[in-house]
Write an enzyme that holds these catalytic residues in place. Structure first.
Site, short mmCIF file in Angstrom:
data_model
loop_
_atom_site.label_atom_id
_atom_site.label_comp_id
_atom_site.label_asym_id
_atom_site.label_seq_id
_atom_site.Cartn_x
_atom_site.Cartn_y
_atom_site.Cartn_z
N HIS A 191 0.83 -1.22 0.00
CA HIS A 191 0.00 0.00 0.00
C HIS A 191 0.85 1.26 0.00
O HIS A 191 0.43 2.30 -0.49
CB HIS A 191 -1.01 -0.04 1.15
CG HIS A 191 -2.09 -1.02 0.86
ND1 HIS A 191 -2.08 -2.31 1.31
CD2 HIS A 191 -3.18 -0.91 0.06
CE1 HIS A 191 -3.13 -2.94 0.83
NE2 HIS A 191 -3.82 -2.13 0.07
N GLU A 435 -10.70 -11.00 -4.64
CA GLU A 435 -9.27 -10.86 -4.36
C GLU A 435 -8.76 -11.99 -3.48
O GLU A 435 -7.61 -11.98 -3.04
CB GLU A 435 -8.96 -9.49 -3.75
CG GLU A 435 -9.79 -9.11 -2.56
CD GLU A 435 -9.46 -7.71 -2.03
OE1 GLU A 435 -8.42 -7.14 -2.41
OE2 GLU A 435 -10.24 -7.21 -1.21
N ASP A 459 -4.13 -8.45 -4.06
CA ASP A 459 -4.29 -9.48 -3.03
C ASP A 459 -4.46 -10.85 -3.66
O ASP A 459 -3.96 -11.84 -3.12
CB ASP A 459 -5.49 -9.15 -2.14
CG ASP A 459 -5.11 -8.18 -1.05
OD1 ASP A 459 -4.06 -8.40 -0.41
OD2 ASP A 459 -5.84 -7.20 -0.83
N CYS A 506 -9.35 -3.96 -10.82
CA CYS A 506 -8.92 -2.73 -10.15
C CYS A 506 -7.56 -2.87 -9.47
O CYS A 506 -7.05 -1.93 -8.89
CB CYS A 506 -9.97 -2.24 -9.16
SG CYS A 506 -10.18 -3.34 -7.76
C1 PEP Z 1 -6.24 -5.40 -4.69
O1 PEP Z 1 -6.04 -6.16 -3.75
O2 PEP Z 1 -5.90 -5.65 -5.86
C2 PEP Z 1 -6.87 -4.09 -4.49
C3 PEP Z 1 -7.23 -3.34 -5.50
O3 PEP Z 1 -7.04 -3.67 -3.21
P1 PEP Z 1 -5.85 -3.14 -2.29
O4 PEP Z 1 -4.64 -2.92 -3.16
O5 PEP Z 1 -6.31 -1.89 -1.63
O6 PEP Z 1 -5.65 -4.27 -1.32
MG MG Z 2 -6.95 -5.82 -1.84
#
Ligand code: PEP
Ligand code: MG
Length: 582
Positions: A191, A435, A459, A506
């Site tokens: 993140h 995910e 994830d 996403c």
């Molecule tokens: C993901 O896991 O791909 C996602 C978009 O969520 P995050 O990166 O916030 O875990």
């Molecule tokens: Mg995620």
């Protein structure tokens, strides 16, 4: 000149003076303080020491209350050590007489003691060395925490170098002055890396140990395109970077012309491009670049920016800001995805550190166990939904039961709002992130119960390949091109097609240009990407035809090994859009 390689996570090049952020995890460099600052530095050490003692006393009380008197006694020994006059005076004299920074003096004295204990021929005493390291860690956390606060008071541009930055620290970076950062730790989809993209500053993570070679103030180049950190660059290198910056500026200018154009393949297949945001202000970056809406609003960053728990009004204001900036365009608000590496100060009590944070009480699981928190957010979303095309998305859904529970809480919240006569929108599409491998495998059963799927590849990859997305030591095992990932993507796309449920990607895979033709070829028609990638993703889409994308996906699906898939996709990208390959 010293060159270190890491993982490029946010493009661009930054050149400037280094600001070194120490952490407890690495060797504290030998820093000095000026003579006239010595007394203030001794005072800083004492303030940190007092905080540590108070912390240990709190732990002592907690252990006594919960476990019994004898466990409290363990902390008594820690306290005695922290208050040891000899230890304190040794640290003070290093600051006063040698002008060492308190961080270095603490580290120096405590590590010397720890070594003495380790070398004594006794297991019991060797274990006491761990207590000394613990004390060192606590003191440094307070001392360096103070230094981190200084980040908020910068007056000139710097490049931040740190062992690690937590997502909350990254969220708190002063965007005006922090022009780039590089960290020893971190993976490509951590993140912290994602936030670097949000801040639109060049960043490199996972560099490995390099901070002991830097003392702060040196000129540094952070190359967020190639994942390089160069300390004390020579003149030729600086010139080469200045020329590259000029070339990049030209490509960016050319891409700007794409903003008003449609996002469709050469043969007219429309592919929507949405933006991923963490902060409401980012919505403007997406709209300027021609996004079709917001495909992922990571609302947990509302918690990570402050030390206090946001109120319903705080949520509501943030959501209204985003929705109003996106008239007639969808805004997918993801409910809180706290936990793993996203632990806000306000919730540190409910979220104790555990050994395996990615598999713990995070995300939707946390929301379902803390209904007050969850309902506060849902109320704000439903109220803001009155203003536009809001969609609700639940993260980390693993079982149908969990999805049904989350939907029931949503229905309860609607009842409450109705009873209280508060305006809200009832017809809000509800979707889920895919995910977790379990959700991808059972996509066919989830599909009839949702309005849309959004694949979180960040994830999904870490859970499928058992490789922590934030750990550079397994970065070579964390691979978007793995055939297992492509197989799961196919399952979700097929389930979506069968049940007429839209499927978006996403995760970062959608922003990674070589994967764009593959995703389209697999049947994805909506991508939600990091805002700075919108123009480039559009350029790729506008440069291919659907049969070409399908051929690429078919061939990639026949390869056995992630590396082959990725090399193949990179080769295709070189052919399709050569000047986008950096
Ligand atoms: C993901 O896991 O791909 C996602 C978009 O969520 P995050 O990166 O916030 O875990
Ligand atoms: Mg995620």
């Amino acid at each position: 000149m010293l060159l270190r390689r890491g993982i490029a996570v946010s493009p661009g090049v930054a050149i400037g003076p280094a600001l070194l952020l120490g952490t407890e995890g690495f060797r504290i460099p030998k820093n000095f303080v000026s003579i006239d600052a010595v007394e203030a530095e001794v005072e800083r050490f004492h303030v940190a020491l007092e905080k540590v003692c108070a912390e240990i006393e709190r732990n002592q009380q907690l252990a006594r209350d919960q476990l019994g008197e004898q466990y409290g006694a363990i902390f008594g020994a820690h306290l005695q050590m922290a208050r040891d006059p000899k230890l304190i005076s040794e640290i003070e004299s290093l600051i006063r007489e040698k002008c060492y920074s308190p961080e270095f003096a603490v580290s120096r004295v405590l590590r010397r003691y720890a070594k003495i204990f380790q070398n004594l021929d006794s297991n019991y005493l060797a274990e006491r060395a761990d207590d000394i390291f613990d004390l060192e860690k606590r003191l440094l956390r307070h001392l360096l925490g103070k230094r981190r606060e200084e980040l908020a008071h910068l007056t000139a541009p710097v490049l931040v170098l740190a062992h690690n930055l937590t997502p909350s620290e990254t969220a708190g970076l002063n965007r005006k002055f922090v022009r780039g950062f590089a960290t020893e730790a971190g993976g490509s989809t951590s993140h912290t890396a994602i936030l670097a993209g949000a801040l639109e500053i060049p960043a490199v993570v996972g560099v490995g140990p390099f901070l002991s070679d830097v003392s702060g103030g040196e000129t540094v180049i952070i190359d967020g395109n190639h994942g390089q950190v160069i300390i004390d660059p020579d003149e030729a290198t600086l010139n080469a970077y200045r020329e590259a910056a000029e070339r990049l500026r030209k490509v960016t200018q050319r891409l700007q012309k794409l903003h008003p154009l449609r996002s469709e393949t050469k043969d007219g297949v429309s592919i929507s491009i949405y933006g991923n945001i963490e902060f409401p202000e980012e919505v403007d970056h997406c709209i300027e670049r021609g996004a079709d809406g917001i495909g992922l609003y990571r609302t947990e960053f509302l918690y990570l920016e402050t030390d206090e728990e946001p109120s319903e009004e705080d949520h509501y204001e943030a959501y209204c800001r985003v929705v109003q900036a996106c008239p007639d365009r969808p805004v997918v608000i993801r409910t809180l995805d706290l936990g793993a590496d996203k632990v806000p100060a306000a919730l540190s009590e409910v979220m104790r550190p555990i050994a395996n944070p990615a598999l713990c009480l995070r995300s939707i699981r946390l929301s379902l166990r803390n209904l007050g928190l969850f309902k506060t957010q849902l109320r704000a979303i439903l109220r803001a939904a009155v203003l536009g095309d809001v969609r609700i998305m639940f993260p980390l859904i693993t079982s149908l039961l969990e999805l049904r529970q989350a939907k029931m809480v949503l229905a309860d919240v609607m009842e409450d709002l109705q009873e209280q006569g508060i305006p809200f929108k009832r017809e809000v599409p509800v979707g889920m992130m895919v995910e977790v491998p379990a959700a991808a495998i059972l996509a066919d059963r989830f599909a009839p119960e949702v309005d849309f799927f959004s694949i979180g590849t960040n994830d999904l990859i870490q859970y499928t390949l058992a490789a922590d997305r934030a750990d550079p030591s397994v970065a070579d095992l964390y691979r978007a091109g793995d055939p297992a990932i492509l197989t799961l993507l196919r399952l979700v796309v097929e389930a979506g097609r069968k049940h007429d449920v839209a499927v978006t990607v996403c995760g970062q895979m959608g922003s990674d240009l070589p994967f764009v033709p593959l995703l389209i070829g697999l049947g994805i028609r909506q991508l939600s990407v990091t805002p700075h990638a919108i123009p480039e993703v559009k350029e790729v889409i506008r440069s291919i035809t659907l049969p070409e994308a399908e051929r690429i996906a078919k061939h990639a699906g026949e390869l056995d090994v992630a590396r082959e898939v990725e090399n193949y996709l990179r080769g295709e990208m070189q052919r399709i859009c050569p000047d986008l390959v950096v």
